[in-house]
Design an enzyme around this catalytic site. Sequence first.
Site, PDB file in Angstrom:
ATOM      1  N   ASN A 120       0.809  -1.229   0.000  1.00 19.94           N
ATOM      2  CA  ASN A 120       0.000   0.000   0.000  1.00 19.94           C
ATOM      3  C   ASN A 120       0.836   1.270   0.000  1.00 19.94           C
ATOM      4  O   ASN A 120       1.974   1.239   0.470  1.00 19.94           O
ATOM      5  CB  ASN A 120      -0.897  -0.005   1.246  1.00 19.94           C
ATOM      6  CG  ASN A 120      -2.170  -0.777   1.007  1.00 19.94           C
ATOM      7  OD1 ASN A 120      -2.767  -0.672  -0.055  1.00 19.94           O
ATOM      8  ND2 ASN A 120      -2.577  -1.566   1.999  1.00 19.94           N
ATOM      9  N   ASP A 148     -11.935  -5.383  -1.443  1.00 23.90           N
ATOM     10  CA  ASP A 148     -13.075  -4.554  -1.030  1.00 23.90           C
ATOM     11  C   ASP A 148     -14.361  -5.053  -1.703  1.00 23.90           C
ATOM     12  O   ASP A 148     -15.417  -5.096  -1.079  1.00 23.90           O
ATOM     13  CB  ASP A 148     -12.838  -3.086  -1.419  1.00 23.90           C
ATOM     14  CG  ASP A 148     -11.481  -2.591  -0.966  1.00 23.90           C
ATOM     15  OD1 ASP A 148     -11.350  -2.133   0.160  1.00 23.90           O
ATOM     16  OD2 ASP A 148     -10.512  -2.707  -1.761  1.00 23.90           O
ATOM     17  N   HIS A 175      -8.065   1.989  -3.795  1.00 22.84           N
ATOM     18  CA  HIS A 175      -8.130   1.043  -2.674  1.00 22.84           C
ATOM     19  C   HIS A 175      -7.814   1.887  -1.438  1.00 22.84           C
ATOM     20  O   HIS A 175      -6.679   1.969  -0.990  1.00 22.84           O
ATOM     21  CB  HIS A 175      -7.116  -0.092  -2.858  1.00 22.84           C
ATOM     22  CG  HIS A 175      -6.984  -0.967  -1.635  1.00 22.84           C
ATOM     23  ND1 HIS A 175      -8.023  -1.666  -1.103  1.00 22.84           N
ATOM     24  CD2 HIS A 175      -5.918  -1.230  -0.835  1.00 22.84           C
ATOM     25  CE1 HIS A 175      -7.621  -2.328  -0.031  1.00 22.84           C
ATOM     26  NE2 HIS A 175      -6.346  -2.071   0.154  1.00 22.84           N
TER      27      HIS A 175
HETATM   28  N1  NAD Z   1      -3.600  -4.336  -1.066  1.00 21.51           N
HETATM   29  C1  NAD Z   1      -4.205  -4.835   0.005  1.00 21.51           C
HETATM   30  O1  NAD Z   1      -5.414  -5.105  -0.035  1.00 21.51           O
HETATM   31  C2  NAD Z   1      -3.394  -5.071   1.249  1.00 21.51           C
HETATM   32  C3  NAD Z   1      -3.921  -5.780   2.332  1.00 21.51           C
HETATM   33  C4  NAD Z   1      -3.121  -5.964   3.462  1.00 21.51           C
HETATM   34  C5  NAD Z   1      -1.834  -5.414   3.508  1.00 21.51           C
HETATM   35  N2  NAD Z   1      -1.371  -4.729   2.425  1.00 21.51           N
HETATM   36  C6  NAD Z   1      -0.016  -4.134   2.419  1.00 21.51           C
HETATM   37  O2  NAD Z   1       0.960  -5.162   2.251  1.00 21.51           O
HETATM   38  C7  NAD Z   1       2.216  -4.698   2.772  1.00 21.51           C
HETATM   39  C8  NAD Z   1       2.802  -5.758   3.720  1.00 21.51           C
HETATM   40  O3  NAD Z   1       1.981  -5.916   4.850  1.00 21.51           O
HETATM   41  P1  NAD Z   1       2.366  -7.023   5.962  1.00 21.51           P
HETATM   42  O4  NAD Z   1       1.270  -6.968   6.963  1.00 21.51           O
HETATM   43  O5  NAD Z   1       2.723  -8.305   5.306  1.00 21.51           O
HETATM   44  O6  NAD Z   1       3.686  -6.345   6.581  1.00 21.51           O
HETATM   45  P2  NAD Z   1       4.887  -7.121   7.336  1.00 21.51           P
HETATM   46  O7  NAD Z   1       5.631  -6.066   8.090  1.00 21.51           O
HETATM   47  O8  NAD Z   1       4.354  -8.295   8.077  1.00 21.51           O
HETATM   48  O9  NAD Z   1       5.798  -7.671   6.140  1.00 21.51           O
HETATM   49  C9  NAD Z   1       6.514  -6.844   5.276  1.00 21.51           C
HETATM   50  C10 NAD Z   1       7.767  -7.596   4.897  1.00 21.51           C
HETATM   51  O10 NAD Z   1       8.430  -6.866   3.860  1.00 21.51           O
HETATM   52  C11 NAD Z   1       9.830  -7.105   4.049  1.00 21.51           C
HETATM   53  N3  NAD Z   1      10.630  -6.135   3.288  1.00 21.51           N
HETATM   54  C12 NAD Z   1      10.778  -4.814   3.522  1.00 21.51           C
HETATM   55  N4  NAD Z   1      11.607  -4.282   2.587  1.00 21.51           N
HETATM   56  C13 NAD Z   1      11.963  -5.286   1.748  1.00 21.51           C
HETATM   57  C14 NAD Z   1      12.779  -5.358   0.584  1.00 21.51           C
HETATM   58  N5  NAD Z   1      13.416  -4.286   0.103  1.00 21.51           N
HETATM   59  N6  NAD Z   1      12.917  -6.565  -0.026  1.00 21.51           N
HETATM   60  C15 NAD Z   1      12.288  -7.661   0.459  1.00 21.51           C
HETATM   61  N7  NAD Z   1      11.502  -7.652   1.557  1.00 21.51           N
HETATM   62  C16 NAD Z   1      11.333  -6.468   2.181  1.00 21.51           C
HETATM   63  C17 NAD Z   1      10.018  -7.001   5.570  1.00 21.51           C
HETATM   64  O11 NAD Z   1      11.236  -7.586   5.981  1.00 21.51           O
HETATM   65  C18 NAD Z   1       8.780  -7.778   6.055  1.00 21.51           C
HETATM   66  O12 NAD Z   1       9.041  -9.144   6.267  1.00 21.51           O
HETATM   67  C19 NAD Z   1       1.903  -3.366   3.473  1.00 21.51           C
HETATM   68  O13 NAD Z   1       2.225  -2.300   2.603  1.00 21.51           O
HETATM   69  C20 NAD Z   1       0.396  -3.422   3.691  1.00 21.51           C
HETATM   70  O14 NAD Z   1      -0.192  -2.155   3.808  1.00 21.51           O
HETATM   71  C21 NAD Z   1      -2.101  -4.568   1.312  1.00 21.51           C
END
Ligand code: NAD
Length: 305
Positions: A120, A148, A175
């Site tokens: 996001n 959604d 979104h």
């Molecule tokens: N589009 C959607 O509907 C939706 C729904 C839920 C979450 N999200 C988004 O998904 C993303 C992840 O959420 P999450 O809850 O899994 O977070 P999280 O913190 O559990 O996981 C994120 C991961 O990304 C890794 N990371 C960071 N930089 C990196 C890089 N350069 N290379 C490789 N890995 C890297 C971190 O080490 C971590 O393990 C967030 O941006 C969140 O807002 C989107």
Amino acid sequence: MKHATIAIIGAGSVGSTTAYALLLSDVGGEVILVDIDEERCKGEVLDLSDALPFCDASKVRTGTPRDASKADIIVITAGTPQVPDQPRTALVEQNAKIINTIIDGLKPINPNAIIIVVSNPVDIMTMCAQKRSGLPRQQVFGSGTFLDSQRLRGSIARIIGFAEQSIHAYILGEHGNSQFPAWSCAHAGGIPLTQFKQLTPEVLERVAQETREKAFEIIRCKHATFYGIAACVANICEAIIFDQKRILPLSTYVETFDVALSMPVVLGERGIEQQLELELSRCEKNRLAESAEKLRDVKKECPNL
Ligand SMILES: NC(=O)c1ccc[n+]([C@@H]2O[C@H](COP(=O)([O-])OP(=O)(O)OC[C@H]3O[C@@H](n4cnc5c(N)ncnc54)[C@H](O)[C@@H]3O)[C@@H](O)[C@H]2O)c1
């Protein structure tokens, strides 16, 4: 696309749950998890491998960005997640840096790869990934308002007592907070939803608001959302691998708005094969234009876009 390789970059809550959903959905092939946190990534893969005896010929392993760059489908779930009551757009600067670093690390990218962006704010991150990767736009898109729209269909199904699969309704636009349901095109069995006596304007407004705010409620309770989005991404991968030509609301660059936002698109093995134009009411057209304008404003905060 037989024995597809799917690389997931970001093995956090969303990435690892997506891997799990993919293994259980028996799309076959191989799932590669990549994360800068190598210990976490290794642990997730070891844990996921315990599910393999119950899956159909799938493999799961850790990998490098080089491995990921050769995959058929690359799912990007890396990034900072939201904290309670934070809008998704607040993540734009830090997550744009992460997306750009990831895409640079993937180069040269398999020219036929499909990139699915989940991080996001997904509409803006989709544009970052499109621009940075240089891949054709139809191959780089975001999960958008698919989740959604599923939430919306679930709420309507519970109210009118029909199966969710028989409710055809889309959330369009961002979104995020400026999203809206396209009620004028929503139907069940060909009957417009607005004709159901249970679905008064007040009920429809409440359903739209609950849909928009559901992620915030989940984050307030458990600090993350991942099951629903993981199921959506596995479903998107399935539509690509089996060239299903499914119509899904996904985030894609729309020329007229000069921004990526969610519209219903036709999804097949080459990615987004067509954008569909819905017959929206005047009010919905205005809301779509407003959502696009809001996203264009957020885009300005994003260097190099
Ligand atoms: N589009 C959607 O509907 C939706 C729904 C839920 C979450 N999200 C988004 O998904 C993303 C992840 O959420 P999450 O809850 O899994 O977070 P999280 O913190 O559990 O996981 C994120 C991961 O990304 C890794 N990371 C960071 N930089 C990196 C890089 N350069 N290379 C490789 N890995 C890297 C971190 O080490 C971590 O393990 C967030 O941006 C969140 O807002 C989107």
